[in-house]
Design an enzyme around this catalytic site. Structure first.
Site, PDB file in Angstrom:
ATOM      1  N   GLU A 105       0.847  -1.202   0.000  1.00 32.25           N
ATOM      2  CA  GLU A 105       0.000   0.000   0.000  1.00 32.25           C
ATOM      3  C   GLU A 105       0.873   1.239   0.000  1.00 32.25           C
ATOM      4  OE1 GLU A 105      -2.707   1.229  -0.462  1.00 32.25           O
ATOM      5  OE2 GLU A 105      -4.412   0.221   0.432  1.00 32.25           O
ATOM      6  N   ASP A 106       0.358   2.301  -0.594  1.00 26.76           N
ATOM      7  CA  ASP A 106       1.102   3.565  -0.534  1.00 26.76           C
ATOM      8  C   ASP A 106       0.906   4.246   0.820  1.00 26.76           C
ATOM      9  OD1 ASP A 106      -1.552   3.985  -1.148  1.00 26.76           O
ATOM     10  OD2 ASP A 106      -1.207   5.556  -2.615  1.00 26.76           O
ATOM     11  N   ASP A 109      -4.257   5.158   6.338  1.00 23.65           N
ATOM     12  CA  ASP A 109      -4.796   6.336   7.032  1.00 23.65           C
ATOM     13  C   ASP A 109      -5.744   5.847   8.136  1.00 23.65           C
ATOM     14  OD1 ASP A 109      -5.769   8.808   7.746  1.00 23.65           O
ATOM     15  OD2 ASP A 109      -6.556   9.344   5.796  1.00 23.65           O
ATOM     16  N   ARG A 171      -0.017  12.069  -9.116  1.00 27.87           N
ATOM     17  CA  ARG A 171       0.562  10.761  -8.758  1.00 27.87           C
ATOM     18  C   ARG A 171       1.983  10.632  -9.279  1.00 27.87           C
ATOM     19  NH1 ARG A 171      -3.651   7.373  -7.029  1.00 27.87           N
ATOM     20  NH2 ARG A 171      -5.663   7.736  -8.005  1.00 27.87           N
TER      21      ARG A 171
HETATM   22  C1  PRP Z   1      -5.764   5.319  -0.588  1.00 25.20           C
HETATM   23  C2  PRP Z   1      -4.638   4.350  -0.264  1.00 25.20           C
HETATM   24  C3  PRP Z   1      -5.324   3.295   0.530  1.00 25.20           C
HETATM   25  C4  PRP Z   1      -6.431   4.040   1.248  1.00 25.20           C
HETATM   26  C5  PRP Z   1      -6.001   4.301   2.645  1.00 25.20           C
HETATM   27  O1  PRP Z   1      -6.450   4.841  -1.700  1.00 25.20           O
HETATM   28  O2  PRP Z   1      -4.036   3.841  -1.428  1.00 25.20           O
HETATM   29  O3  PRP Z   1      -5.857   2.264  -0.282  1.00 25.20           O
HETATM   30  O4  PRP Z   1      -6.604   5.290   0.573  1.00 25.20           O
HETATM   31  O5  PRP Z   1      -6.995   4.949   3.359  1.00 25.20           O
HETATM   32  P1  PRP Z   1      -7.665   4.328   4.661  1.00 25.20           P
HETATM   33  O6  PRP Z   1      -6.581   3.759   5.508  1.00 25.20           O
HETATM   34  O7  PRP Z   1      -8.334   5.538   5.309  1.00 25.20           O
HETATM   35  O8  PRP Z   1      -8.679   3.307   4.242  1.00 25.20           O
HETATM   36  P2  PRP Z   1      -7.530   5.694  -2.509  1.00 25.20           P
HETATM   37  O9  PRP Z   1      -8.902   5.313  -2.056  1.00 25.20           O
HETATM   38  O10 PRP Z   1      -7.174   7.148  -2.421  1.00 25.20           O
HETATM   39  O11 PRP Z   1      -7.356   5.134  -3.976  1.00 25.20           O
HETATM   40  P3  PRP Z   1      -6.130   5.300  -4.987  1.00 25.20           P
HETATM   41  O12 PRP Z   1      -5.006   4.430  -4.477  1.00 25.20           O
HETATM   42  O13 PRP Z   1      -6.658   4.816  -6.286  1.00 25.20           O
HETATM   43  O14 PRP Z   1      -5.734   6.760  -5.011  1.00 25.20           O
END
Ligand code: PRP
Length: 191
Positions: A105-106, A109, A171
């Site tokens: 994961e990037d 949160d 990105r």
């Molecule tokens: C981001 C990230 C995680 C998630 C984390 O994805 O890549 O998957 O949010 O948030 P959380 O811990 O509050 O659940 P996003 O929904 O922005 O999608 P993306 O990777 O396509 O930008």
């Protein structure tokens, strides 16, 4: 020297993690992962879209055999906050039964996305599931997530770059930064 188009730099506020710092940490993570998974059936899973940049750099530094798959997840709710209601928009192509799964994961949160994903993948009977994330933002954590490999802890700010987006843009920046407030306000008004 990393090249970024001038027009993009105009929107950039403080750079939280520069390219060199990220790459050095990625190399350390890859070395640790390679050591830990020696002799195992490692499959790295990229959670689209944000993780693709981190995973692409990480996997190229892995020194043991590894396979790769992608999963698409979408959460309903505000653009900058996860709601916890998550769905799989693109499923894995591989059968992960008996494999050692490393979810990449990037950013973590609230933890809601990973909590959902871990539970969904556990049902497929992998030998193990571990988590590798570049950024661990703990300020709004709602679910305890066991992060096995962590790039960096970050403070509570909205960051973009190296995979992370604002309205699906930024990105491709090769560093992690905050956006100028005026940029966020300007783009929100356009919606
Ligand atoms: C981001 C990230 C995680 C998630 C984390 O994805 O890549 O998957 O949010 O948030 P959380 O811990 O509050 O659940 P996003 O929904 O922005 O999608 P993306 O990777 O396509 O930008």
């Amino acid at each position: 020297m990393v090249w970024v188009h001038e027009a993009m730099l105009e929107d950039v506020g403080e750079i939280i993690l520069d390219t060199e710092t990220i790459q050095k940490r990625v190399a350390v993570l890859a070395e640790t992962i390679s050591r830990d998974y020696e002799g195992k059936n490692l499959i790295m899973i990229c959670v689209l879209k944000g993780s693709m940049f981190f995973l692409a750099d990480l996997i190229r530094k892995i020194s043991i055999p590894v396979t790769l798959d992608f999963i698409g997840i979408s959460s309903y709710g505000e653009a900058t906050r996860t709601s916890g209601v998550v769905k799989i928009t693109k499923d894995l192509e591989e059968n992960i039964e008996g494999l050692d799964v490393l979810i990449v994961e990037d950013i973590v949160d609230t933890g809601l996305t990973l909590s959902y994903l871990i539970n969904a993948l556990k049902l497929r009977k992998p030998a193990s599931i571990r988590i590798c994330c570049l950024l661990d933002k703990t300020a709004h954590r709602l679910v305890d997530i066991p992060i096995d490999y962590r790039g960096f802890y970050i403070e509570d700010s909205f960051v973009v770059g190296y995979g992370l987006d604002f309205q699906d843009k930024y990105r491709h920046l090769p560093f992690v930064c905050v956006l100028k407030q005026e940029v966020i306000e300007r783009q929100r008004k356009k919606l």
